[in-house]
Design a protein around this motif. Structure first.
Motif, mmCIF file in Angstrom:
data_model
loop_
_atom_site.group_PDB
_atom_site.id
_atom_site.type_symbol
_atom_site.label_atom_id
_atom_site.label_comp_id
_atom_site.label_asym_id
_atom_site.label_seq_id
_atom_site.Cartn_x
_atom_site.Cartn_y
_atom_site.Cartn_z
ATOM 1 N N PRO A 1 13.960 55.296 -48.030
ATOM 2 C CA PRO A 1 13.760 55.392 -46.572
ATOM 3 C C PRO A 1 15.015 55.077 -45.755
ATOM 4 O O PRO A 1 15.307 55.754 -44.783
ATOM 5 C CB PRO A 1 12.658 54.369 -46.304
ATOM 6 C CG PRO A 1 11.882 54.326 -47.565
ATOM 7 C CD PRO A 1 12.882 54.544 -48.664
ATOM 8 N N PHE A 2 15.751 54.052 -46.156
ATOM 9 C CA PHE A 2 16.928 53.678 -45.372
ATOM 10 C C PHE A 2 18.194 54.402 -45.816
ATOM 11 O O PHE A 2 19.277 54.119 -45.327
ATOM 12 C CB PHE A 2 17.134 52.165 -45.402
ATOM 13 C CG PHE A 2 16.241 51.457 -44.433
ATOM 14 C CD1 PHE A 2 16.659 51.208 -43.141
ATOM 15 C CD2 PHE A 2 14.977 51.064 -44.812
ATOM 16 C CE1 PHE A 2 15.827 50.577 -42.236
ATOM 17 C CE2 PHE A 2 14.137 50.429 -43.914
ATOM 18 C CZ PHE A 2 14.565 50.186 -42.618
ATOM 19 N N PHE B 1 8.704 61.740 -41.078
ATOM 20 C CA PHE B 1 8.767 60.670 -40.081
ATOM 21 C C PHE B 1 7.617 59.683 -40.130
ATOM 22 O O PHE B 1 7.624 58.707 -39.403
ATOM 23 C CB PHE B 1 8.884 61.270 -38.679
ATOM 24 C CG PHE B 1 10.148 62.052 -38.504
ATOM 25 C CD1 PHE B 1 11.349 61.390 -38.342
ATOM 26 C CD2 PHE B 1 10.141 63.427 -38.555
ATOM 27 C CE1 PHE B 1 12.528 62.099 -38.211
ATOM 28 C CE2 PHE B 1 11.309 64.150 -38.424
ATOM 29 C CZ PHE B 1 12.504 63.481 -38.255
ATOM 30 N N PHE C 1 8.423 58.765 -44.477
ATOM 31 C CA PHE C 1 9.846 58.501 -44.735
ATOM 32 C C PHE C 1 10.325 59.059 -46.075
ATOM 33 O O PHE C 1 11.040 58.407 -46.815
ATOM 34 C CB PHE C 1 10.140 56.998 -44.627
ATOM 35 C CG PHE C 1 9.692 56.428 -43.330
ATOM 36 C CD1 PHE C 1 10.322 56.789 -42.148
ATOM 37 C CD2 PHE C 1 8.621 55.560 -43.267
ATOM 38 C CE1 PHE C 1 9.897 56.280 -40.932
ATOM 39 C CE2 PHE C 1 8.189 55.052 -42.056
ATOM 40 C CZ PHE C 1 8.831 55.411 -40.888
ATOM 41 N N MET D 1 10.145 52.314 -36.551
ATOM 42 C CA MET D 1 10.676 52.378 -37.916
ATOM 43 C C MET D 1 11.651 53.543 -38.037
ATOM 44 O O MET D 1 12.745 53.384 -38.592
ATOM 45 C CB MET D 1 9.501 52.543 -38.892
ATOM 46 C CG MET D 1 9.887 52.396 -40.349
ATOM 47 S SD MET D 1 10.377 50.691 -40.719
ATOM 48 C CE MET D 1 10.451 50.754 -42.491
ATOM 49 N N THR D 2 11.274 54.705 -37.495
ATOM 50 C CA THR D 2 12.146 55.887 -37.557
ATOM 51 C C THR D 2 13.476 55.598 -36.867
ATOM 52 O O THR D 2 14.543 55.922 -37.384
ATOM 53 C CB THR D 2 11.471 57.081 -36.854
ATOM 54 O OG1 THR D 2 10.156 57.223 -37.372
ATOM 55 C CG2 THR D 2 12.233 58.357 -37.072
ATOM 56 N N MET E 1 14.805 52.668 -36.278
ATOM 57 C CA MET E 1 15.502 51.637 -37.044
ATOM 58 C C MET E 1 16.273 52.297 -38.191
ATOM 59 O O MET E 1 17.447 51.991 -38.429
ATOM 60 C CB MET E 1 14.469 50.637 -37.565
ATOM 61 C CG MET E 1 15.026 49.570 -38.471
ATOM 62 S SD MET E 1 16.162 48.471 -37.606
ATOM 63 C CE MET E 1 16.857 47.598 -39.013
ATOM 64 N N ILE E 2 15.592 53.204 -38.905
ATOM 65 C CA ILE E 2 16.236 53.887 -40.031
ATOM 66 C C ILE E 2 17.451 54.678 -39.541
ATOM 67 O O ILE E 2 18.532 54.603 -40.119
ATOM 68 C CB ILE E 2 15.213 54.807 -40.747
ATOM 69 C CG1 ILE E 2 14.209 53.945 -41.516
ATOM 70 C CG2 ILE E 2 15.916 55.791 -41.672
ATOM 71 C CD1 ILE E 2 13.046 54.709 -42.104
#
Lengths: 289, 441
Positions: free
Chosen positions: A39-40, A252, A255, B68-69, B71-72
């Motif tokens: 995800p990151f 989205f 993720f 969250m989106t 943040m990513i």
């Protein structure tokens, strides 16, 4: 020499914008579709065509492709038939026609998200006007947004309504460019109004219709996203999840960037094939004056 | 002349930098609605008044998923905020992101913060591998709000709400009112589908003290399998399905709003929603002129009551490699966890306080005596057994699991699958998602 460089210089700003906002992201999408990504983005693994393989072996993806096909076909055909009918009516010379035309065009001016909210209100199971009407007229309580296939039908209705104004305006423009003399000549030859519609109006509207089909397919396939998100979020049980909505969910909500990129690439290819086919074969069917 | 001016201005700039030295920290949150946005801004303003050398830039960044989106995207662009509010199920993803500072590290360095003031359930949820990763802030549970006035009309005792699945189903049926044509004009029960429904499912698993994931819900090690397709899961699927199919419950559609509206307009007698709606419901009951009740989640009669899982969100500190900013952020976090800030936050929203002292103070001041609905929401949490089941699951694939569980409910409601098939399907999807996520770590 200077003459040849100058036009290119003028194109540079546009080109920079296109590269930054279209080509670069498109290139990234193609690249990422071959990766599995955390995800990151701190974990990246090259997996070749695995994302595409999982796509085509996934029942959910095939289902959403079918949903999209049904949704786009019904919405575009239904939308255009209704629009043509309305345009014919609005083409009559009656007092106050300007007001009707404005009212019909109004929905096009609002955003798809607002359209979705409006319809969600109207179709709300206990508080909506449409539900209330159904109760009074048919003594029935259809649950529009939570049952199949009503949810899909509700989305179709909302999308058709939303795009109606755009289609009607173009049909009206087309109708008004048909010379009155054709109809007069036809009437003298004994053609009734149905013949005139079939033999004069519809053939002469074909260039506009062709343009509208292409535009509507794009609209419906891509911009129905907001309407779906507001009204059903792809439910119940994914029955209103189109390819574009599924892409959003995978990218989205879940993720799953690599997987979503692969979906994106498939979508680009579908649109490319569609556009090519249409311009190749579609134009033969079009009658230009 | 010019050199002098230049020198002076350079000195002035330098001096202001040394004396004021304001540190600016970015705080992103997902609390929508003008009330909540203003409330958080007020808390930040109060903090800035106490600490003139720190500037807190508070930004509302959309829903939990949107935040969250963003943040990513911010992490990928190398420009993340100092402090960010992330939903419960993002916990494992954040741990795996490699960009956070576990708040445990700050607590260990700072004797002025007593970790024992945190409500055990909230602390337990955000503790993974023995380490408290993020600071609990807006904690909530689901509860059932009910319309006492409609209970009386149906001949039910408004002060004796159902406690088991069986009683609940029976009461929902009695609370359903049909007109002469057989159309339903009042439903017994309503709920929102989509993410809320999947969340309720997780909660009803904890109510039965059943695990969602193996390795003790992913708390003793990375979860490798979903384990909810069992009797406990099936009871929940059957519970919802029975009421939907017999027409005593109405699926309000995706999200929270539709179900709330149905309940507020008194078209349904019972509503399952978040405890954080308690403010809204109390006001709605006053303006709608009905008497509001709050009950604990029911449990199957043959299964003892376990408890509920902490939901909502927590605050994560991001590693910015800037000690000054990190210290300012920690100071702000401590302020947000303080008794006074927690009381302001809790009474202004309906989220229960995560600081024990705030609960005690509110109790002594008579707040809970005057506002029984708030008491029920706090009690449900405090009366929950602390077990691996009620600590909730931790996996990076959680968003996909929620999507799968909601889809499975949809398949069952539309009769595309039996409850048993739908449950199994959800678990298979969940296992696939978990395997896919774990293969990256």
């Amino acid at each position: 020499m200077a003459k040849k460089i100058f036009p290119y210089l003028l194109l540079v700003p546009t080109f920079i914008i296109i590269v930054i906002f279209i080509y670069y992201p498109a290139f990234q999408t193609f690249k990422l579709s071959f990766y599995k990504i955390s995800p990151f983005g701190n974990r990246l693994f090259f997996v070749g065509f695995q994302n595409f393989w999982s796509l085509f072996t996934s029942g959910q993806y095939i289902q959403s492709a079918l949903t999209t096909l049904i949704f786009v076909t019904v919405t575009v055909i239904g939308g255009l038939v209704i629009s043509l009918f309305l345009a014919l009516l609005l083409n009559e010379k009656v007092p106050g026609i300007g007001i009707f035309r404005t009212l019909i065009f109004a929905p096009y001016a609002i955003s798809p998200a607002v359209a979705g909210t409006l319809w969600a209100f109207l179709l709300s199971p206990v508080a909506g006007y449409v539900s209330y009407l159904f109760l009074i007229l048919f003594k029935a309580q259809p649950q529009w947004l939570t049952t199949y296939p009503l949810a899909l039908i509700a989305i179709m209705i909302a999308t058709i309504w939303k795009n109606l104004g755009f289609n009607v305006i173009f049909f009206l423009a087309g109708l008004q460019s048909i010379p009155q003399s054709y109809y007069e000549a036809a009437t003298i030859d004994g053609a009734n109004s149905f013949d005139r519609l079939l033999r004069i109006t519809i053939p002469l509207l074909s260039p506009i219709t062709f343009y509208l089909i292409v535009m509507n397919v794009t609209f419906t396939a891509f911009s129905a996203f907001a309407t779906i998100d507001v009204m059903t979020q792809g439910g119940p049980a994914n029955t209103t999840s189109t390819l574009i909505y599924k892409l959003y969910q995978d990218g989205f909500v879940n993720f799953n960037t690599g997987f979503a990129s692969a979906e994106s690439v498939v979508l680009i290819l579908i649109m490319a094939v569609f556009t090519y086919l249409y311009f190749k074969f579609g134009q033969k069917a079009v009658f230009y004056q | 002349m010019w050199r002098k001016i230049l020198l002076f201005s350079a000195m002035a700039v330098l001096a202001s930098a040394i004396f004021a030295a304001p540190v600016t920290i970015q705080f992103w949150h997902a609390m929508g609605g003008t009330d909540r946005i203003q409330l958080l801004q007020n808390l930040a303003n109060e903090f800035m008044q106490q600490n003139p050398d720190i500037k807190v830039d508070v930004q509302y960044t959309g829903s939990y998923t949107d935040t969250m989106t963003k943040m990513i995207a911010a992490v990928r662009a190398g420009n993340p905020p100092d402090l960010v509010m992330i939903y419960d199920i993002g916990t494992q993803m954040m741990i795996d992101s490699g960009v956070v500072i576990p708040v445990q590290n700050m607590i260990d360095k700072d004797p002025s913060f007593d970790i024992n003031t945190l409500v055990p359930a909230s602390r337990g949820y955000y503790t993974v591998g023995g380490k408290l990763y993020s600071m609990p802030f807006n904690s909530s549970n689901p509860v059932i709000f009910y319309n006492k006035t409609l209970f009386e009309k149906a001949g039910l005792d408004p002060n004796n709400p159902p406690t088991t699945f069986e009683e609940f189903i029976a009461d929902a049926k009695k609370l359903t009112v049909k007109d002469a044509n057989g159309n339903t004009i009042q439903y017994g029960f309503t709920f929102g589908s989509g993410e809320p429904l999947a969340w309720f499912f997780e909660q009803f698993m904890a109510v039965q003290n059943a695990l969602l994931l193996n390795n003790n819900n992913g708390r003793d090690g990375r979860a490798t399998k979903a384990v909810f397709a069992n009797d406990a899961g099936l009871r929940i699927f059957n519970f919802f399905n029975e009421m939907v199919q017999n027409g005593s419950a109405i699926n309000a559609g995706p999200g929270w709003d539709n179900a709330r509206q149905i309940f507020i307009s008194q078209r349904a007698a019972m509503l399952i929603t978040s405890t954080s709606d308690v403010n809204m419901m109390v006001k709605a009951a006053q303006s709608g002129n009905f008497s509001l009740g709050v009950m604990f989640l029911p449990h199957p009669s043959d299964v003892p009551y376990g408890g509920v899982i902490v939901g909502g969100a927590s605050l994560w500190m991001v590693n910015t490699n800037n000690t000054q900013r990190e210290e300012a952020t920690w100071k702000f976090l401590k302020f947000l966890e303080s008794t006074d800030a927690q009381i302001q936050w809790s009474t202004g929203t309906g989220y229960f306080p995560v600081n024990k002292n705030a609960i005690i103070k509110l109790l002594y001041e008579g707040y809970y005596a005057k506002n029984p609905p708030y008491l029920v929401t706090v009690l449900q949490l405090l009366m929950s057994n602390v077990t691996p089941a009620t600590r909730g699951g931790a996996t990076g694939a959680f968003p996909q699991i929620r999507t799968a569980v909601d889809t499975a409910f949809g398949k069952m409601f539309t009769k595309a699958m039996t409850p048993q098939q739908a449950l199994q399907w959800a678990q298979d999807q969940a296992n696939q998602a978990i395997a896919n996520y774990n293969s990256m770590y």
